[in-house]
Scaffold this motif. Structure first.
Motif, PDB file in Angstrom:
ATOM      1  N   HIS A  60       0.826  -1.211   0.000  1.00  0.00           N
ATOM      2  CA  HIS A  60       0.000   0.000   0.000  1.00  0.00           C
ATOM      3  C   HIS A  60       0.859   1.258   0.000  1.00  0.00           C
ATOM      4  CE1 HIS A  60      -4.083  -1.839   1.378  1.00  0.00           C
ATOM      5  NE2 HIS A  60      -3.555  -2.455   0.325  1.00  0.00           N
ATOM      6  N   ARG A  61       1.998   1.228   0.707  1.00  0.00           N
ATOM      7  CA  ARG A  61       2.906   2.383   0.686  1.00  0.00           C
ATOM      8  C   ARG A  61       3.458   2.612  -0.717  1.00  0.00           C
ATOM      9  NH1 ARG A  61       4.024   0.162   5.584  1.00  0.00           N
ATOM     10  NH2 ARG A  61       5.883  -0.950   4.895  1.00  0.00           N
ATOM     11  N   GLN A  62       3.492   1.566  -1.532  1.00  0.00           N
ATOM     12  CA  GLN A  62       3.943   1.683  -2.920  1.00  0.00           C
ATOM     13  C   GLN A  62       2.758   1.894  -3.867  1.00  0.00           C
ATOM     14  OE1 GLN A  62       6.244  -1.851  -3.692  1.00  0.00           O
ATOM     15  NE2 GLN A  62       7.817  -1.291  -2.220  1.00  0.00           N
ATOM     16  N   CYS A  63       1.593   2.178  -3.309  1.00  0.00           N
ATOM     17  CA  CYS A  63       0.350   2.417  -4.063  1.00  0.00           C
ATOM     18  C   CYS A  63      -0.096   1.196  -4.857  1.00  0.00           C
ATOM     19  CB  CYS A  63       0.500   3.628  -4.989  1.00  0.00           C
ATOM     20  SG  CYS A  63       0.818   5.143  -4.098  1.00  0.00           S
ATOM     21  N   VAL A  64       0.127   0.000  -4.323  1.00  0.00           N
ATOM     22  CA  VAL A  64      -0.314  -1.234  -4.961  1.00  0.00           C
ATOM     23  C   VAL A  64      -1.418  -1.838  -4.103  1.00  0.00           C
ATOM     24  CG1 VAL A  64       0.347  -3.569  -5.668  1.00  0.00           C
ATOM     25  CG2 VAL A  64       1.932  -1.664  -6.002  1.00  0.00           C
ATOM     26  N   ILE A  65      -2.551  -2.150  -4.724  1.00  0.00           N
ATOM     27  CA  ILE A  65      -3.671  -2.771  -4.032  1.00  0.00           C
ATOM     28  C   ILE A  65      -3.857  -4.167  -4.610  1.00  0.00           C
ATOM     29  CG2 ILE A  65      -6.127  -2.607  -3.494  1.00  0.00           C
ATOM     30  CD1 ILE A  65      -5.825   0.437  -3.971  1.00  0.00           C
ATOM     31  N   HIS A  66      -3.798  -5.182  -3.763  1.00  0.00           N
ATOM     32  CA  HIS A  66      -3.789  -6.569  -4.226  1.00  0.00           C
ATOM     33  C   HIS A  66      -5.104  -6.988  -4.880  1.00  0.00           C
ATOM     34  CE1 HIS A  66      -3.748 -10.947  -4.172  1.00  0.00           C
ATOM     35  NE2 HIS A  66      -2.434 -10.868  -4.122  1.00  0.00           N
ATOM     36  N   CYS A  67      -6.231  -6.710  -4.313  1.00  0.00           N
ATOM     37  CA  CYS A  67      -7.575  -6.975  -4.857  1.00  0.00           C
ATOM     38  C   CYS A  67      -8.046  -8.429  -4.767  1.00  0.00           C
ATOM     39  CB  CYS A  67      -7.706  -6.529  -6.314  1.00  0.00           C
ATOM     40  SG  CYS A  67      -7.460  -4.785  -6.560  1.00  0.00           S
ATOM     41  N   ASP A  68      -7.231  -9.359  -4.313  1.00  0.00           N
ATOM     42  CA  ASP A  68      -7.669 -10.757  -4.288  1.00  0.00           C
ATOM     43  C   ASP A  68      -7.032 -11.504  -3.118  1.00  0.00           C
ATOM     44  OD1 ASP A  68      -9.085 -12.973  -5.147  1.00  0.00           O
ATOM     45  OD2 ASP A  68      -7.558 -13.594  -6.580  1.00  0.00           O
ATOM     46  N   ILE A  69      -7.202 -10.978  -1.913  1.00  0.00           N
ATOM     47  CA  ILE A  69      -6.649 -11.623  -0.727  1.00  0.00           C
ATOM     48  C   ILE A  69      -7.551 -12.799  -0.365  1.00  0.00           C
ATOM     49  CG2 ILE A  69      -6.024 -11.360   1.700  1.00  0.00           C
ATOM     50  CD1 ILE A  69      -4.292  -9.744  -0.216  1.00  0.00           C
ATOM     51  N   LYS A  70      -6.971 -13.981  -0.353  1.00  0.00           N
ATOM     52  CA  LYS A  70      -7.678 -15.198   0.042  1.00  0.00           C
ATOM     53  C   LYS A  70      -6.632 -16.245   0.416  1.00  0.00           C
ATOM     54  CE  LYS A  70      -8.104 -16.674  -4.777  1.00  0.00           C
ATOM     55  NZ  LYS A  70      -9.047 -16.884  -5.862  1.00  0.00           N
ATOM     56  N   PRO A  71      -7.023 -17.269   1.141  1.00  0.00           N
ATOM     57  CA  PRO A  71      -6.056 -18.286   1.587  1.00  0.00           C
ATOM     58  C   PRO A  71      -5.247 -18.908   0.450  1.00  0.00           C
ATOM     59  CG  PRO A  71      -8.102 -18.559   2.774  1.00  0.00           C
ATOM     60  CD  PRO A  71      -8.353 -17.511   1.710  1.00  0.00           C
ATOM     61  N   ALA A  72      -5.842 -19.065  -0.718  1.00  0.00           N
ATOM     62  CA  ALA A  72      -5.127 -19.671  -1.847  1.00  0.00           C
ATOM     63  C   ALA A  72      -3.975 -18.792  -2.341  1.00  0.00           C
ATOM     64  CB  ALA A  72      -6.089 -19.946  -2.986  1.00  0.00           C
ATOM     65  N   ASN A  73      -3.993 -17.501  -2.001  1.00  0.00           N
ATOM     66  CA  ASN A  73      -2.937 -16.591  -2.433  1.00  0.00           C
ATOM     67  C   ASN A  73      -1.889 -16.349  -1.356  1.00  0.00           C
ATOM     68  OD1 ASN A  73      -3.964 -16.307  -4.980  1.00  0.00           O
ATOM     69  ND2 ASN A  73      -5.175 -14.508  -4.478  1.00  0.00           N
ATOM     70  N   LEU A  74      -1.916 -17.151  -0.314  1.00  0.00           N
ATOM     71  CA  LEU A  74      -0.895 -17.091   0.726  1.00  0.00           C
ATOM     72  C   LEU A  74      -0.078 -18.373   0.672  1.00  0.00           C
ATOM     73  CD1 LEU A  74      -2.993 -15.763   3.727  1.00  0.00           C
ATOM     74  CD2 LEU A  74      -1.443 -14.464   2.261  1.00  0.00           C
ATOM     75  N   HIS A  75       1.236 -18.232   0.772  1.00  0.00           N
ATOM     76  CA  HIS A  75       2.120 -19.393   0.708  1.00  0.00           C
ATOM     77  C   HIS A  75       3.123 -19.315   1.848  1.00  0.00           C
ATOM     78  CE1 HIS A  75       4.773 -22.483  -0.816  1.00  0.00           C
ATOM     79  NE2 HIS A  75       5.773 -21.619  -0.695  1.00  0.00           N
ATOM     80  N   GLN A  76       3.271 -20.425   2.564  1.00  0.00           N
ATOM     81  CA  GLN A  76       4.267 -20.501   3.636  1.00  0.00           C
ATOM     82  C   GLN A  76       5.460 -21.288   3.117  1.00  0.00           C
ATOM     83  OE1 GLN A  76       3.134 -22.640   7.141  1.00  0.00           O
ATOM     84  NE2 GLN A  76       4.606 -21.568   8.397  1.00  0.00           N
ATOM     85  N   SER A  77       6.624 -20.645   3.110  1.00  0.00           N
ATOM     86  CA  SER A  77       7.827 -21.311   2.632  1.00  0.00           C
ATOM     87  C   SER A  77       8.385 -22.240   3.705  1.00  0.00           C
ATOM     88  CB  SER A  77       8.882 -20.273   2.239  1.00  0.00           C
ATOM     89  OG  SER A  77       9.294 -19.557   3.374  1.00  0.00           O
ATOM     90  N   GLU A  78       9.391 -22.991   3.340  1.00  0.00           N
ATOM     91  CA  GLU A  78       9.998 -23.937   4.284  1.00  0.00           C
ATOM     92  C   GLU A  78      10.640 -23.242   5.480  1.00  0.00           C
ATOM     93  OE1 GLU A  78      12.632 -26.532   2.190  1.00  0.00           O
ATOM     94  OE2 GLU A  78      11.027 -27.330   0.923  1.00  0.00           O
ATOM     95  N   ASP A  79      11.022 -21.968   5.306  1.00  0.00           N
ATOM     96  CA  ASP A  79      11.619 -21.218   6.420  1.00  0.00           C
ATOM     97  C   ASP A  79      10.581 -20.388   7.183  1.00  0.00           C
ATOM     98  OD1 ASP A  79      11.215 -19.407   4.385  1.00  0.00           O
ATOM     99  OD2 ASP A  79      13.179 -18.474   4.545  1.00  0.00           O
ATOM    100  N   ASP A  80       9.301 -20.786   7.064  1.00  0.00           N
ATOM    101  CA  ASP A  80       8.176 -20.180   7.793  1.00  0.00           C
ATOM    102  C   ASP A  80       7.911 -18.721   7.443  1.00  0.00           C
ATOM    103  OD1 ASP A  80       7.465 -22.530   9.089  1.00  0.00           O
ATOM    104  OD2 ASP A  80       8.844 -22.148  10.752  1.00  0.00           O
TER     105      ASP A  80
END
Length: 53
Positions: free
Chosen positions: A19-39
């Protein structure tokens, strides 16, 4: 519970950075979140993001 709190905190920080870079994601949902191996949680699918500039 700790994992959920970490996911929410990291996602909120990332959304704030975008948001500080004036970018709005528009599609926040669990499928768009990824947890890497380093948490580290990452926000995926910026293809539908809007740039406010």
């Amino acid at each position: 519970m700790q994992q959920a709190l970490s996911a929410v905190t990291q996602t909120a920080k990332e959304l704030g950075r975008l948001h500080r870079q004036c970018v709005i994601h528009c599609d926040i949902k669990p499928a768009n979140l990824h947890q890497s191996e380093d948490d580290v949680w990452r926000l995926l699918d910026l293809g539908v993001a809007l740039h406010g500039r």
